[in-house]
Write a protein that holds these residues in place. Structure first.
Motif, mmCIF file in Angstrom:
data_model
loop_
_atom_site.group_PDB
_atom_site.id
_atom_site.type_symbol
_atom_site.label_atom_id
_atom_site.label_comp_id
_atom_site.label_asym_id
_atom_site.label_seq_id
_atom_site.Cartn_x
_atom_site.Cartn_y
_atom_site.Cartn_z
ATOM 1 N N ARG A 85 -4.984 1.063 -4.558
ATOM 2 C CA ARG A 85 -5.018 1.757 -3.279
ATOM 3 C C ARG A 85 -5.051 0.776 -2.109
ATOM 4 O O ARG A 85 -5.672 -0.287 -2.192
ATOM 5 C CB ARG A 85 -6.239 2.682 -3.196
ATOM 6 N N ARG A 144 -5.210 2.350 1.185
ATOM 7 C CA ARG A 144 -5.481 3.268 2.296
ATOM 8 C C ARG A 144 -6.618 2.762 3.167
ATOM 9 O O ARG A 144 -7.720 2.473 2.698
ATOM 10 C CB ARG A 144 -5.838 4.631 1.719
ATOM 11 N N ASP A 148 -12.205 4.705 0.103
ATOM 12 C CA ASP A 148 -11.387 4.102 1.164
ATOM 13 C C ASP A 148 -12.238 3.665 2.349
ATOM 14 O O ASP A 148 -11.796 2.833 3.160
ATOM 15 C CB ASP A 148 -10.319 5.090 1.635
#
Length: 429
Positions: free
Chosen positions: A203, A205, A348
């Motif tokens: 990820r 993000r 995140d």
């Protein structure tokens, strides 16, 4: 006895109708393998084996066992008889309470998960067992769990928008059934041949300042307990399970420089982490309810267990954020139906602190120390500095940045950082 001339097929089995009499229909394709059809009005169908004069062995309902699986099981039963073993006794043992999924999983956790893994990993695997495996399989014998049960579970996890969780559940289930084979509870693992349910992705993000503002506003709307949890995650940069499982004994709130110490047994990397508490974090902690004389947990609804229901809480938070964003769109004269918030996860927020923290001048080694990342290479051997002073200054700076973002006007993407009063940099309240 009813007979057929051709080997069973799924279509031919389905076409066989119940009558007023019980039927035992042999499969010409496998001697000793039978379809049993009960008389009307029930008419239930099941599979059975009659082999070399041995007592009839019932495999199970044709509504649960496919023809291919039942044939395979019949072959296993016949081999057992040929080898002098009693499959009926083995079946009885397999159906005992000791072989129920929940009891075998308990042994697996005790003898493998807690021994072979770090405490944080063990907690995550227990969470998957409690939330994914047991609700679906509790009360079933371990040998009744088929490949299709596992695939169905993984697909359901992916379909609800958690593909990476599906990958971790697959790894856990594969390890569990391999352990069952290794401890002679099963002859083979039903996980063999199951494809990964999703693509492993790293990820990237990072929430924008505008999204951070919506997260904070949404957290205020949904309130206790998931709202304060989210705000503390954003302010401290610590992991979800570390914040969610915190106890009041870990906090020194009356010190000149208040801190929260995540103990090594709860830290993911096994290293205790001292987290400086900015005034904003202290204000949130001061607002939390306590269950007098019942629990030392910070985030608990019943005084017995730490906060749970993360998926439900995250959905409520997303809904609150979207409601705020659409209301503001209406006030600006924009179309609220065109407003959308890209998918994001609680984890995140750690990446957001690391990235935006760097943008406001927090040095990389301080960010690593705040996040309590395990050190690698030469640093792991020689550098044991904790950077506590730098962490305190940086977390206060980060909290002030968050306060500036929250106070900004809706729609702004670039948020100026206000000058931090000298007293706050020194840790004064």
């Amino acid at each position: 006895m009813t007979k057929t001339n051709s080997p069973f097929t799924a279509k031919s089995v389905e076409a066989i109708k119940a009558t007023a009499k019980r039927q035992e229909i042999p499969d010409p394709g496998l001697r000793g393998f039978y379809l049993i059809v009960q008389p009307l009005p029930g008419g239930a169908k099941s599979w059975a084996v009659r082999y070399k004069g041995k007592p009839k062995y019932t495999i199970g309902s044709a509504a649960i066992w496919t023809l291919a699986d039942a044939r395979k099981e019949a072959g296993r039963i016949m081999r057992a008889y040929d080898e002098g073993r009693d499959p009926r006794a083995a079946k009885k043992e397999a159906a005992s309470d000791d072989n129920l999924v929940e009891n075998v999983l308990g042994e697996f956790v005790k003898r493998h998960v807690k021994i072979k893994n770090r405490a944080s990993t063990a907690r995550e695997q227990q969470r998957f067992i409690d939330n994914e495996l047991l609700p679906r399989w509790k009360g079933r014998p371990i040998n009744a769990i088929a490949k299709r049960d596992i695939v169905k579970m993984l697909n359901e996890i992916v379909d609800r928008g958690a593909p990476q969780s599906a990958l971790r559940v697959k790894a856990l289930v594969s390890k569990f059934f391999a352990w069952c084979v290794g401890t002679d509870r099963l002859d083979a693992s039903p996980c063999t041949g199951i494809e990964p349910p999703a693509v492993i992705t790293k990820r990237k993000r990072v929430l924008s300042p505008e999204e951070i503002r919506l997260v904070w506003k949404g957290a205020e709307i949904i309130g206790w307990p998931f709202g304060p949890l989210t705000q503390l995650l954003l302010l401290t940069g610590q992991r979800r399970e570390e914040v969610g499982g915190a106890s009041w004994a870990e906090f020194d709130l009356n010190a000149k420089e208040p801190v929260w110490t995540v103990p090594e047994q709860r830290a993911k990397n096994g290293n205790a982490n001292v987290v400086a508490l900015a005034p904003a974090a202290l204000a949130i902690l001061a607002s939390l309810p306590r269950i007098a004389g019942k629990s030392d947990l910070v985030l608990t609804t019943n005084g017995e267990k730490s906060i749970s229901g993360y998926s439900r809480g995250k959905r409520r938070l997303d809904e609150a954020m979207l409601a705020v964003a659409r209301k503001e769109a209406c006030e600006r004269g924009d179309d609220p139906n065109k407003v959308a918030i890209p998918e994001w996860t609680l984890h995140d927020l750690r990446r957001t602190l690391a990235t935006l923290g760097g943008d406001i001048g927090i040095l990389p080694h301080t960010i690593e120390a705040i996040l309590n990342h395990a050190r690698v290479g030469i640093s792991a051997h020689y550098n044991h500095a904790r950077y506590e002073a730098e962490k305190r200054t940086s977390l206060i700076k980060w909290a002030r940045h968050i306060e500036t973002i929250i106070a900004s006007e809706p729609g702004l993407n670039v948020v100026p950082l206000k000058k931090i009063p000298q007293g706050m940099l020194a840790g004064e309240r």
